[in-house]
Design an enzyme around this catalytic site. Structure first.
Site, PDB file in Angstrom:
ATOM      1  N   HIS A 241       0.996  -1.220   0.049  1.00  0.00           N
ATOM      2  CA  HIS A 241       0.026   0.051   0.118  1.00  0.00           C
ATOM      3  C   HIS A 241       1.167   1.252   0.026  1.00  0.00           C
ATOM      4  CE1 HIS A 241      -3.399  -2.380   1.030  1.00  0.00           C
ATOM      5  NE2 HIS A 241      -2.870  -2.865   2.160  1.00  0.00           N
TER       6      HIS A 241
HETATM    7  C1  BDR Z   1      -2.975   1.446   5.236  1.00  0.00           C
HETATM    8  O1  BDR Z   1      -3.201   0.796   6.531  1.00  0.00           O
HETATM    9  C2  BDR Z   1      -2.149   0.629   7.184  1.00  0.00           C
HETATM   10  O2  BDR Z   1      -2.561  -0.710   7.797  1.00  0.00           O
HETATM   11  C3  BDR Z   1      -0.877   0.567   6.346  1.00  0.00           C
HETATM   12  O3  BDR Z   1       0.206   0.770   6.569  1.00  0.00           O
HETATM   13  C4  BDR Z   1      -1.424   1.240   5.053  1.00  0.00           C
HETATM   14  O4  BDR Z   1      -1.010   2.742   5.385  1.00  0.00           O
HETATM   15  C5  BDR Z   1      -3.618   0.388   4.450  1.00  0.00           C
HETATM   16  O5  BDR Z   1      -5.043   0.464   4.415  1.00  0.00           O
END
Ligand code: BDR
Ligand code: CA
Length: 317
Positions: A241
Protein backbone atom coordinates in the site's frame (compact mmCIF):
# COMPACT_ATOMS: atom_id res chain seq x y z
CA UNK A 1 14.96 16.77 -10.74
CA UNK A 2 14.83 15.03 -7.38
CA UNK A 3 11.67 15.52 -5.39
CA UNK A 4 12.12 16.60 -1.78
CA UNK A 5 9.66 14.78 0.46
CA UNK A 6 8.66 14.35 4.07
CA UNK A 7 6.89 11.09 4.90
CA UNK A 8 4.22 11.29 7.62
CA UNK A 9 3.91 7.75 8.88
CA UNK A 10 2.67 5.17 11.43
CA UNK A 11 5.18 2.33 10.89
CA UNK A 12 3.84 -0.29 10.13
CA UNK A 13 5.46 -2.91 7.84
CA UNK A 14 4.55 -1.28 4.53
CA UNK A 15 5.49 2.12 5.99
CA UNK A 16 8.96 0.73 6.76
CA UNK A 17 9.23 -0.60 3.21
CA UNK A 18 8.36 2.89 1.98
CA UNK A 19 11.38 4.38 3.79
CA UNK A 20 13.60 1.75 2.17
CA UNK A 21 12.14 2.44 -1.26
CA UNK A 22 12.56 6.21 -0.84
CA UNK A 23 16.21 5.73 0.09
CA UNK A 24 16.69 3.39 -2.86
CA UNK A 25 15.22 5.88 -5.33
CA UNK A 26 17.51 8.44 -6.96
CA UNK A 27 14.47 10.55 -7.93
CA UNK A 28 13.68 11.18 -4.24
CA UNK A 29 15.33 13.11 -1.43
CA UNK A 30 13.84 11.96 1.86
CA UNK A 31 14.07 15.01 4.14
CA UNK A 32 12.35 13.76 7.31
CA UNK A 33 9.91 11.32 8.86
CA UNK A 34 7.09 12.60 11.05
CA UNK A 35 5.22 9.99 13.06
CA UNK A 36 1.58 9.55 13.95
CA UNK A 37 -0.32 6.86 15.85
CA UNK A 38 -2.23 4.44 13.66
CA UNK A 39 -1.01 0.91 13.10
CA UNK A 40 0.68 1.11 16.50
CA UNK A 41 1.02 3.59 19.39
CA UNK A 42 2.97 6.77 18.78
CA UNK A 43 5.88 5.48 20.90
CA UNK A 44 6.20 2.31 18.83
CA UNK A 45 5.76 4.26 15.59
CA UNK A 46 8.64 6.59 16.48
CA UNK A 47 10.86 3.75 17.65
CA UNK A 48 10.24 1.82 14.44
CA UNK A 49 11.00 4.88 12.30
CA UNK A 50 14.34 5.37 14.08
CA UNK A 51 15.25 1.66 14.00
CA UNK A 52 14.55 1.25 10.31
CA UNK A 53 16.59 4.34 9.45
CA UNK A 54 19.48 2.91 11.50
CA UNK A 55 19.20 -0.41 9.72
CA UNK A 56 19.61 1.34 6.40
CA UNK A 57 22.41 3.59 7.72
CA UNK A 58 20.32 6.73 7.32
CA UNK A 59 19.97 8.02 10.89
CA UNK A 60 20.96 11.49 9.70
CA UNK A 61 17.35 11.82 8.52
CA UNK A 62 15.34 13.58 11.24
CA UNK A 63 12.43 11.79 12.90
CA UNK A 64 9.86 13.92 14.70
CA UNK A 65 7.11 12.49 16.88
CA UNK A 66 3.54 13.60 16.27
CA UNK A 67 0.00 12.92 17.44
CA UNK A 68 -0.81 10.13 19.87
CA UNK A 69 -4.57 10.37 19.28
CA UNK A 70 -6.93 11.03 16.37
CA UNK A 71 -8.84 14.33 16.48
CA UNK A 72 -12.06 12.86 17.90
CA UNK A 73 -11.90 9.08 17.83
CA UNK A 74 -10.34 6.76 20.38
CA UNK A 75 -7.22 5.05 19.01
CA UNK A 76 -7.41 1.26 18.72
CA UNK A 77 -4.07 0.52 17.09
CA UNK A 78 -5.83 -2.40 15.48
CA UNK A 79 -3.05 -2.52 12.90
CA UNK A 80 -1.15 -4.71 15.38
CA UNK A 81 -3.17 -7.69 14.08
CA UNK A 82 -1.69 -7.09 10.62
CA UNK A 83 1.73 -5.62 11.38
CA UNK A 84 2.58 -7.61 14.53
CA UNK A 85 2.78 -6.30 18.09
CA UNK A 86 5.90 -4.28 17.45
CA UNK A 87 4.53 -2.94 14.15
CA UNK A 88 7.33 -4.43 12.06
CA UNK A 89 6.25 -8.06 11.91
CA UNK A 90 8.72 -10.73 12.97
CA UNK A 91 11.78 -8.57 12.50
CA UNK A 92 13.65 -7.76 15.69
CA UNK A 93 15.65 -4.57 15.31
CA UNK A 94 17.94 -3.30 18.07
CA UNK A 95 16.77 -0.43 20.26
CA UNK A 96 17.68 2.67 18.24
CA UNK A 97 20.63 4.72 19.46
CA UNK A 98 19.37 7.86 17.71
CA UNK A 99 16.58 9.97 19.20
CA UNK A 100 13.68 11.86 17.66
CA UNK A 101 14.39 15.55 17.35
CA UNK A 102 12.86 17.85 19.97
CA UNK A 103 9.41 19.25 19.40
CA UNK A 104 6.15 18.12 17.86
CA UNK A 105 5.67 16.89 14.30
CA UNK A 106 2.87 19.39 13.66
CA UNK A 107 5.17 22.33 14.48
CA UNK A 108 8.02 20.76 12.54
CA UNK A 109 5.85 20.38 9.44
CA UNK A 110 4.66 23.98 9.70
CA UNK A 111 8.18 25.29 10.20
CA UNK A 112 9.71 23.32 7.32
CA UNK A 113 6.93 24.11 4.87
CA UNK A 114 6.76 27.82 5.70
CA UNK A 115 10.55 28.14 5.46
CA UNK A 116 10.45 26.98 1.82
CA UNK A 117 7.02 27.60 0.30
CA UNK A 118 6.09 25.36 -2.63
CA UNK A 119 9.22 23.22 -2.26
CA UNK A 120 8.27 20.30 -0.02
CA UNK A 121 5.90 17.46 -0.86
CA UNK A 122 4.38 15.55 2.03
CA UNK A 123 3.55 11.86 1.72
CA UNK A 124 1.06 10.93 4.47
CA UNK A 125 0.89 7.13 4.74
CA UNK A 126 -0.93 6.90 8.07
CA UNK A 127 -3.95 8.65 9.61
CA UNK A 128 -4.09 12.33 8.62
CA UNK A 129 -4.08 13.80 12.14
CA UNK A 130 -0.74 15.67 11.93
CA UNK A 131 -1.59 17.18 8.55
CA UNK A 132 -5.06 18.32 9.65
CA UNK A 133 -3.64 19.96 12.77
CA UNK A 134 -0.94 21.73 10.76
CA UNK A 135 -3.67 23.11 8.48
CA UNK A 136 -5.71 24.30 11.45
CA UNK A 137 -2.82 25.63 13.51
CA UNK A 138 -1.16 27.67 10.76
CA UNK A 139 -3.51 29.09 8.12
CA UNK A 140 -0.54 29.69 5.74
CA UNK A 141 0.40 25.98 5.76
CA UNK A 142 -2.11 24.87 3.10
CA UNK A 143 -0.87 27.44 0.58
CA UNK A 144 2.81 26.80 1.28
CA UNK A 145 2.91 23.02 0.99
CA UNK A 146 3.67 21.87 -2.55
CA UNK A 147 1.36 18.85 -2.56
CA UNK A 148 0.19 15.82 -0.60
CA UNK A 149 0.41 12.28 -1.94
CA UNK A 150 -1.78 10.28 0.41
CA UNK A 151 -2.17 6.53 0.83
CA UNK A 152 -5.73 6.15 1.91
CA UNK A 153 -9.32 5.58 1.02
CA UNK A 154 -11.31 3.05 -0.95
CA UNK A 155 -13.19 4.66 -3.82
CA UNK A 156 -14.74 1.84 -5.88
CA UNK A 157 -13.07 -0.81 -3.75
CA UNK A 158 -14.49 -2.18 -0.50
CA UNK A 159 -12.86 -1.25 2.78
CA UNK A 160 -10.18 -3.12 4.69
CA UNK A 161 -11.16 -2.07 8.23
CA UNK A 162 -14.94 -1.77 7.80
CA UNK A 163 -16.82 -3.12 4.78
CA UNK A 164 -16.71 0.43 3.38
CA UNK A 165 -13.72 2.23 4.87
CA UNK A 166 -9.96 2.02 4.50
CA UNK A 167 -7.78 1.94 7.63
CA UNK A 168 -5.89 5.28 7.44
CA UNK A 169 -8.99 7.33 6.66
CA UNK A 170 -11.20 5.44 9.09
CA UNK A 171 -8.70 5.90 11.92
CA UNK A 172 -9.16 9.68 11.72
CA UNK A 173 -11.99 10.57 9.32
CA UNK A 174 -12.35 14.09 10.72
CA UNK A 175 -8.71 14.79 9.92
CA UNK A 176 -9.24 13.42 6.41
CA UNK A 177 -12.22 15.74 6.00
CA UNK A 178 -10.12 18.79 6.91
CA UNK A 179 -7.31 17.72 4.58
CA UNK A 180 -9.54 16.91 1.59
CA UNK A 181 -11.15 20.37 1.80
CA UNK A 182 -7.94 22.30 2.46
CA UNK A 183 -7.24 23.36 -1.13
CA UNK A 184 -3.82 21.66 -1.07
CA UNK A 185 -3.09 19.80 -4.33
CA UNK A 186 -3.74 16.15 -3.42
CA UNK A 187 -3.02 12.85 -5.12
CA UNK A 188 -4.84 9.98 -3.44
CA UNK A 189 -3.60 6.40 -3.76
CA UNK A 190 -6.49 4.26 -2.47
CA UNK A 191 -7.02 0.52 -2.06
CA UNK A 192 -8.38 0.45 -5.64
CA UNK A 193 -4.73 0.71 -6.75
CA UNK A 194 -2.76 -0.68 -3.82
CA UNK A 195 -4.52 -4.05 -3.76
CA UNK A 196 -3.12 -4.64 -7.26
CA UNK A 197 0.44 -4.43 -5.92
CA UNK A 198 1.00 -7.77 -4.25
CA UNK A 199 4.43 -8.77 -3.02
CA UNK A 200 4.52 -12.58 -2.96
CA UNK A 201 6.55 -15.00 -0.87
CA UNK A 202 8.40 -15.94 -4.09
CA UNK A 203 9.39 -12.29 -4.51
CA UNK A 204 10.77 -12.21 -0.98
CA UNK A 205 12.68 -15.43 -1.64
CA UNK A 206 14.15 -13.91 -4.82
CA UNK A 207 15.32 -10.86 -2.86
CA UNK A 208 16.87 -13.08 -0.19
CA UNK A 209 19.28 -14.63 -2.72
CA UNK A 210 21.25 -11.54 -1.67
CA UNK A 211 22.77 -11.92 1.78
CA UNK A 212 21.97 -8.53 3.33
CA UNK A 213 20.28 -7.17 6.47
CA UNK A 214 17.88 -5.31 4.14
CA UNK A 215 16.71 -8.46 2.36
CA UNK A 216 16.35 -10.24 5.71
CA UNK A 217 14.40 -7.31 7.13
CA UNK A 218 11.97 -7.41 4.19
CA UNK A 219 11.53 -11.18 4.78
CA UNK A 220 11.02 -10.95 8.55
CA UNK A 221 8.94 -7.77 8.50
CA UNK A 222 6.51 -9.09 5.88
CA UNK A 223 6.13 -12.54 7.51
CA UNK A 224 3.28 -11.59 9.90
CA UNK A 225 1.68 -9.43 7.22
CA UNK A 226 1.71 -12.40 4.83
CA UNK A 227 0.24 -14.73 7.47
CA UNK A 228 -2.63 -12.25 7.81
CA UNK A 229 -3.23 -12.15 4.05
CA UNK A 230 -3.13 -15.95 3.86
CA UNK A 231 -5.72 -16.22 6.62
CA UNK A 232 -8.10 -13.52 5.37
CA UNK A 233 -7.42 -13.13 1.66
CA UNK A 234 -6.34 -16.65 0.75
CA UNK A 235 -2.92 -15.91 -0.73
CA UNK A 236 0.63 -15.84 0.62
CA UNK A 237 1.65 -12.29 -0.09
CA UNK A 238 0.91 -8.76 0.99
CA UNK A 239 -0.17 -5.49 -0.58
CA UNK A 240 2.46 -2.76 -0.97
CA UNK A 241 0.00 0.00 0.00
CA UNK A 242 2.32 2.72 1.27
CA UNK A 243 5.32 2.15 -1.03
CA UNK A 244 3.05 2.65 -4.05
CA UNK A 245 2.70 6.37 -3.23
CA UNK A 246 6.36 6.86 -4.22
CA UNK A 247 5.74 5.46 -7.68
CA UNK A 248 3.70 8.62 -8.33
CA UNK A 249 7.15 10.28 -8.48
CA UNK A 250 9.17 7.80 -10.49
CA UNK A 251 6.64 5.72 -12.46
CA UNK A 252 3.52 7.85 -12.91
CA UNK A 253 2.88 6.14 -16.27
CA UNK A 254 1.78 2.91 -14.56
CA UNK A 255 -1.25 4.63 -12.94
CA UNK A 256 -4.68 5.52 -14.24
CA UNK A 257 -5.50 8.85 -12.63
CA UNK A 258 -8.79 10.74 -12.66
CA UNK A 259 -9.62 14.13 -11.17
CA UNK A 260 -12.73 14.06 -9.00
CA UNK A 261 -14.58 15.73 -6.22
CA UNK A 262 -13.79 13.35 -3.35
CA UNK A 263 -15.21 13.47 0.15
CA UNK A 264 -15.28 11.35 3.30
CA UNK A 265 -18.27 10.44 5.43
CA UNK A 266 -18.03 11.84 8.97
CA UNK A 267 -21.72 11.48 9.79
CA UNK A 268 -21.11 8.91 12.51
CA UNK A 269 -23.20 6.19 10.85
CA UNK A 270 -22.24 2.84 9.42
CA UNK A 271 -20.38 4.36 6.47
CA UNK A 272 -18.23 6.71 8.56
CA UNK A 273 -14.74 6.79 7.10
CA UNK A 274 -15.94 5.88 3.62
CA UNK A 275 -14.29 7.93 0.86
CA UNK A 276 -16.32 8.53 -2.26
CA UNK A 277 -15.89 10.25 -5.61
CA UNK A 278 -18.63 12.16 -7.39
CA UNK A 279 -18.21 10.25 -10.66
CA UNK A 280 -21.46 11.61 -12.16
CA UNK A 281 -20.62 15.18 -11.09
CA UNK A 282 -24.04 15.53 -9.47
CA UNK A 283 -22.71 17.70 -6.63
CA UNK A 284 -21.43 20.19 -9.21
CA UNK A 285 -18.35 20.83 -7.14
CA UNK A 286 -14.87 21.27 -8.63
CA UNK A 287 -12.43 18.35 -8.42
CA UNK A 288 -10.32 18.51 -5.29
CA UNK A 289 -8.32 15.30 -5.68
CA UNK A 290 -6.40 13.41 -8.35
CA UNK A 291 -7.23 9.76 -7.65
CA UNK A 292 -5.24 6.70 -8.69
CA UNK A 293 -8.10 4.40 -9.67
CA UNK A 294 -5.92 1.72 -11.22
CA UNK A 295 -2.28 0.72 -11.59
CA UNK A 296 -0.23 -1.88 -13.43
CA UNK A 297 0.46 -3.63 -10.15
CA UNK A 298 3.03 -6.17 -11.25
CA UNK A 299 5.08 -3.45 -12.97
CA UNK A 300 5.29 -1.67 -9.63
CA UNK A 301 6.25 -4.82 -7.70
CA UNK A 302 9.07 -5.48 -10.20
CA UNK A 303 10.36 -1.91 -9.76
CA UNK A 304 10.12 -2.29 -5.99
CA UNK A 305 12.09 -5.55 -6.09
CA UNK A 306 14.80 -4.19 -8.37
CA UNK A 307 15.32 -1.23 -6.06
CA UNK A 308 15.35 -3.45 -2.96
CA UNK A 309 17.95 -5.65 -4.66
CA UNK A 310 20.18 -2.65 -5.38
CA UNK A 311 19.78 -1.38 -1.82
CA UNK A 312 20.47 -4.85 -0.40
CA UNK A 313 23.69 -5.12 -2.43
CA UNK A 314 24.86 -1.78 -1.05
CA UNK A 315 24.40 -2.70 2.63
CA UNK A 316 26.02 -5.74 4.19
CA UNK A 317 26.54 -6.84 7.81
C1 BDR B 1 -2.93 1.35 5.22
O1 BDR B 1 -3.24 0.89 6.53
C2 BDR B 1 -2.07 0.55 7.21
O2 BDR B 1 -2.27 -0.62 7.95
C3 BDR B 1 -0.99 0.44 6.18
O3 BDR B 1 0.26 0.80 6.73
C4 BDR B 1 -1.42 1.39 5.10
O4 BDR B 1 -0.97 2.70 5.37
C5 BDR B 1 -3.61 0.44 4.23
O5 BDR B 1 -4.99 0.50 4.40
CA1 CA C 1 0.80 3.17 7.00
Amino acid sequence: MTKRIIIDTDPGVDDALTFLLALASPEIKLEALTTVQGNVTIEKATRNALSVLELVQASQIPVVQGCSHPLLKTPHNSGEAVHGQSGIGKSVLPEPTSKPIEGHAVDYLIERVLAEPDELSIFPIGPLTNIALAIRKEPRFAKAVKELVIMGGAIRSGGNITPLAEFNINEDPHAAHIVFHSGIPITLVPLDATYKCLLTSDDVERLNKIDSPIARFVRDATATYMDFYLKYEGFKGCALHDPLTLAVIFASEIFTFEDHYVDVDISGGISTGKTFADFMRVAKKPSNIKVALDVRGRDFVELFLERMETLSRSISD
